[in-house]
Design a protein around this motif. Structure first.
Motif, PDB file in Angstrom:
ATOM      1  N   PRO A 147       2.188  -7.629   2.859  1.00  0.00           N
ATOM      2  CA  PRO A 147       3.243  -8.491   3.402  1.00  0.00           C
ATOM      3  C   PRO A 147       4.639  -7.895   3.277  1.00  0.00           C
ATOM      4  O   PRO A 147       5.492  -8.140   4.123  1.00  0.00           O
ATOM      5  CB  PRO A 147       3.100  -9.776   2.583  1.00  0.00           C
ATOM      6  N   GLY A 148       4.874  -7.103   2.223  1.00  0.00           N
ATOM      7  CA  GLY A 148       6.190  -6.488   2.084  1.00  0.00           C
ATOM      8  C   GLY A 148       6.476  -5.490   3.191  1.00  0.00           C
ATOM      9  O   GLY A 148       7.600  -5.393   3.689  1.00  0.00           O
ATOM     10  N   VAL A 149       5.448  -4.732   3.597  1.00  0.00           N
ATOM     11  CA  VAL A 149       5.603  -3.777   4.685  1.00  0.00           C
ATOM     12  C   VAL A 149       5.803  -4.506   6.006  1.00  0.00           C
ATOM     13  O   VAL A 149       6.672  -4.152   6.817  1.00  0.00           O
ATOM     14  CB  VAL A 149       4.371  -2.846   4.773  1.00  0.00           C
ATOM     15  N   ARG A 150       5.005  -5.553   6.240  1.00  0.00           N
ATOM     16  CA  ARG A 150       5.169  -6.343   7.459  1.00  0.00           C
ATOM     17  C   ARG A 150       6.547  -6.976   7.524  1.00  0.00           C
ATOM     18  O   ARG A 150       7.164  -7.079   8.584  1.00  0.00           O
ATOM     19  CB  ARG A 150       4.086  -7.426   7.515  1.00  0.00           C
TER      20      ARG A 150
ATOM     21  N   ILE B 259      13.643  -6.576  -1.348  1.00  0.00           N
ATOM     22  CA  ILE B 259      14.845  -7.213  -1.894  1.00  0.00           C
ATOM     23  C   ILE B 259      14.589  -7.760  -3.289  1.00  0.00           C
ATOM     24  O   ILE B 259      15.357  -7.506  -4.229  1.00  0.00           O
ATOM     25  CB  ILE B 259      15.340  -8.329  -0.957  1.00  0.00           C
ATOM     26  N   SER B 260      13.527  -8.533  -3.449  1.00  0.00           N
ATOM     27  CA  SER B 260      13.259  -9.165  -4.749  1.00  0.00           C
ATOM     28  C   SER B 260      12.993  -8.122  -5.828  1.00  0.00           C
ATOM     29  O   SER B 260      13.461  -8.253  -6.966  1.00  0.00           O
ATOM     30  CB  SER B 260      12.072 -10.122  -4.635  1.00  0.00           C
ATOM     31  N   ILE B 261      12.253  -7.069  -5.499  1.00  0.00           N
ATOM     32  CA  ILE B 261      11.944  -6.046  -6.495  1.00  0.00           C
ATOM     33  C   ILE B 261      13.190  -5.226  -6.825  1.00  0.00           C
ATOM     34  O   ILE B 261      13.370  -4.781  -7.961  1.00  0.00           O
ATOM     35  CB  ILE B 261      10.809  -5.144  -5.993  1.00  0.00           C
ATOM     36  N   LEU B 262      14.069  -5.055  -5.835  1.00  0.00           N
ATOM     37  CA  LEU B 262      15.325  -4.368  -6.097  1.00  0.00           C
ATOM     38  C   LEU B 262      16.161  -5.152  -7.109  1.00  0.00           C
ATOM     39  O   LEU B 262      16.775  -4.576  -8.017  1.00  0.00           O
ATOM     40  CB  LEU B 262      16.106  -4.190  -4.797  1.00  0.00           C
TER      41      LEU B 262
ATOM     42  N   LYS C 190       4.156  -0.081  -4.925  1.00  0.00           N
ATOM     43  CA  LYS C 190       3.091  -1.001  -4.535  1.00  0.00           C
ATOM     44  C   LYS C 190       3.520  -2.458  -4.669  1.00  0.00           C
ATOM     45  O   LYS C 190       3.152  -3.302  -3.839  1.00  0.00           O
ATOM     46  CB  LYS C 190       1.851  -0.711  -5.375  1.00  0.00           C
ATOM     47  N   ILE C 191       4.309  -2.761  -5.714  1.00  0.00           N
ATOM     48  CA  ILE C 191       4.777  -4.137  -5.863  1.00  0.00           C
ATOM     49  C   ILE C 191       5.747  -4.503  -4.749  1.00  0.00           C
ATOM     50  O   ILE C 191       5.734  -5.623  -4.238  1.00  0.00           O
ATOM     51  CB  ILE C 191       5.435  -4.320  -7.250  1.00  0.00           C
ATOM     52  N   SER C 192       6.602  -3.551  -4.350  1.00  0.00           N
ATOM     53  CA  SER C 192       7.541  -3.842  -3.255  1.00  0.00           C
ATOM     54  C   SER C 192       6.805  -4.009  -1.933  1.00  0.00           C
ATOM     55  O   SER C 192       7.256  -4.749  -1.058  1.00  0.00           O
ATOM     56  CB  SER C 192       8.585  -2.727  -3.140  1.00  0.00           C
ATOM     57  N   ASP C 193       5.664  -3.337  -1.769  1.00  0.00           N
ATOM     58  CA  ASP C 193       4.847  -3.547  -0.579  1.00  0.00           C
ATOM     59  C   ASP C 193       4.309  -4.974  -0.533  1.00  0.00           C
ATOM     60  O   ASP C 193       4.069  -5.526   0.541  1.00  0.00           O
ATOM     61  CB  ASP C 193       3.676  -2.564  -0.550  1.00  0.00           C
TER      62      ASP C 193
END
Length: 595
Positions: A37-40, A123-126, A115-118
């Motif tokens: 979903p992060g990539v999408r 934004i949230s992981i940043l 992988k978590i950012s994917d």
């Protein structure tokens, strides 16, 4: 025509064998469908930009570069303050220990953040990475001993690594292959200025305060300067939401209470593999920096035990886990079959291994042996960054026209070897010369602009967009592994050579004082302040340091020579106007075409 065009979404596999292999490697399914979903989400956000909005985006990227410039300046001055911090604990030789710990954390954190950012979005992981950065900085500034400082440095490095990776991934998400090299250097552009001002910052802070404030001030400065970056990304996501591009993209945050989500995340980030990787490198690398210059420490249990456990237990278990049990391995062996990727990752590792052989204690030799002041020493240490950024930006413009990279990489690796030859000649031994040292660092910088970032682009070109973050994280992780290896080699040479060299030079200079020799080794900066150049004590320390540094540079040239051979193994694709090649990895997927 805008920078992005809507591309068709297809999933064509050449044959059932490749499809089966992909499924076996865990590359085709997540808890939320065929694509993370992060990539999408980042693809949907990218589609909402018109030509005018793309100009706004790149203005925001400029603000990102300003914020990243803050990190660059922080990196410049923090290294110097870290040196003074460790010296204040009476453990100057353990600078590499701190750096090795940071390198191990960075190597393990890169794939995890990717992988978590994917899954959860960039934004949230940043934001989470920024929190680790701030907390780690505060802990470093408030530390009372090396253990506390190392703990803070670990958290800081975890956050810094996440920010560094996500900025690079966002650039890769939104640029074409032919333009990516140029845009990849935008975050580094402030380094052109920071090279010259960082020395003034270090000098001003040490003159008016202490290393604690020099590190701690970034806990205030960074959050303020990160606002443009966060605003740009949040505003883009809001626009995409209003346009309806995010309606059919599931949000993992709404499923946080579901056990299936956490099970999937556990396998996606390969938590066991990450822990085994970090444990392997910690057990193998740290003993070399902790043994010190006393030969009697090597046979002791605290040195032998971690080495045996690392080589015989942790590393084999990691390999077995990755080959047999990991559903989404940290080391994707399917991708490593591509020589473009394997050669690129090897270059990243060898580059930093060689560089840190000469870079870890460069500041020390400038102060102790060349009698440079703080401003001059800091600027000299940062010449590499200044020259490499200028060279890299210029090369990025050239690559946009010629669309080829490989032979620039080969030329860069060759210059890298030449630079180490100059450093051996002018930096160490009896014939050291400051002008020659600077010339060596300049050529090292020219080489640094010709092959590290270009190699990263070549590695990214070998995968589809779905794996851009993962392959970028592996490339940067190899950087970090190389840093840890280089730190270990430098520390091993210093701790096992410098104490004896100091004592030998003291005898040659008519000084018979073992206690004074030990003081010179433990805190060379304080010793240099006490004994000016021209005194036998200082001349003895300077000569011993130069000879030790010469050995480090010899190790560096041996390692860097391998870079030339590996660079010849790279492919030389014609870079397109797409985010990724349609036939990357032997199949076609959803891609974003660029004009």
């Amino acid at each position: 025509m805008g920078l992005f065009r809507k591309a068709s979404v297809t999933h064509l596999y050449p044959d059932d064998a490749i499809r089966h292999e992909l499924e076996q490697q865990g590359d085709t399914k997540t808890a939320f469908g065929d694509k993370s979903p992060g990539v999408r989400r980042i693809e949907a956000i990218s589609k909402c930009f018109t030509s005018w909005h793309l100009y706004v985006l790149f203005i925001s990227i400029f603000f990102v570069s300003c914020e990243w410039g803050c990190l660059l300046l922080d990196g410049f001055v923090r290294f110097q303050f870290q040196t003074y911090a460790v010296a204040s604990f009476g453990l100057t030789a353990q600078i590499s220990t701190v750096n090795v710990v940071r390198g191990i954390v960075a190597a393990a954190a890169q794939p995890a953040f990717a992988k978590i950012s994917d899954y959860f979005g960039r934004i949230s992981i940043l934001f989470i990475a920024a929190m680790f950065y701030v907390v780690g900085t505060i802990l470093c500034a408030a530390s009372k001993d090396l253990a506390q400082f190392s703990g803070g440095a670990l958290l800081y490095q975890f956050g810094y690594t996440g920010i560094q990776l996500l900025v690079e991934v966002i650039i890769a998400d939104t640029t074409s292959l032919r333009s990516r090299l140029f845009f990849s250097y935008i975050p580094a552009l402030p380094g052109v200025i920071n090279t010259w001002v960082s020395g003034n910052v270090v000098n001003a802070v040490l003159a008016n305060s202490s290393w604690r404030w020099g590190i701690g001030m970034w806990a205030i400065i960074f959050p303020v300067l990160a606002i443009p970056l966060l605003y740009c990304l949040v505003h883009a996501e809001i626009r995409a939401g209003r346009a309806g591009y995010l309606d059919d993209i599931p949000s993992p945050f709404r499923s946080l209470s579901h056990a299936s989500l956490w099970t999937d995340v556990f396998w996606q980030i390969d938590l066991v593999g990450l822990l085994l990787l970090a444990a392997s490198f910690a057990l193998i690398l740290l003993p070399f920096t902790l043994a010190g210059g006393v030969a009697s420490l090597w046979p002791t249990a605290r040195i032998i035990t971690p080495l045996v456990v690392g080589f015989v237990v942790a590393l084999p278990i990691f390999v077995i886990w990755e080959l047999k049990f990991a559903r989404h391995p940290v080391v994707p062996f399917r991708l490593l079959k591509d020589r473009q990727i394997l050669a690129g990752l090897t270059i990243a590792c060898l580059l930093n291994t060689a560089w840190y052989c000469q870079g870890d204690y460069l500041y020390q030799i400038l102060i102790v042996s060349f009698d440079r002041d703080i401003i001059s020493a800091t600027r000299t240490q940062n010449i590499y960054t200044f020259v490499s950024v200028i060279t890299g930006v210029s090369l990025g413009l050239v690559v946009r026209k010629v669309r080829r990279i490989k032979w620039f990489v080969v030329a860069g690796t060759s210059l890298f070897v030449l630079a180490f030859g100059l450093l051996i000649r002018f930096r160490g031994g009896k014939t050291s010369d400051y002008a020659g040292l600077v010339a060596g660092e300049v050529i090292l910088g020219l080489a640094g602009g010709l092959f590290p970032y270009p190699t990263q682009v070549l590695v990214q070109s070998a995968v589809q967009h779905e794996r851009t973050a993962v392959i970028t994280s592996l490339y940067l992780a190899c950087y970090s592994i190389g840093s840890a290896l280089g730190n270990t080699i430098a520390a091993g040479i210093l701790t096992n050579t410098l104490p004896g060299k100091i004592q030998d030079e003291f005898v040659l200079h008519g000084i018979n004082n073992a206690t004074l020799a030990a003081e010179a080794y433990a805190d060379p900066y304080g010793f240099s302040a006490t004994w000016p150049m021209g005194t036998p004590q200082r001349d003895a320390l300077a000569a011993a340091t130069r000879e030790t540094q010469r050995l480090m540079c010899i190790a560096g040239i041996c390692i860097s020579s391998l870079l030339v051979f590996v660079s010849l193994c790279l492919k030389n694709p014609h870079l397109s106007d797409e985010q990724s090649f349609e036939n990357a990895e032997g199949r076609e997927e959803s891609i974003m075409e660029m004009t």
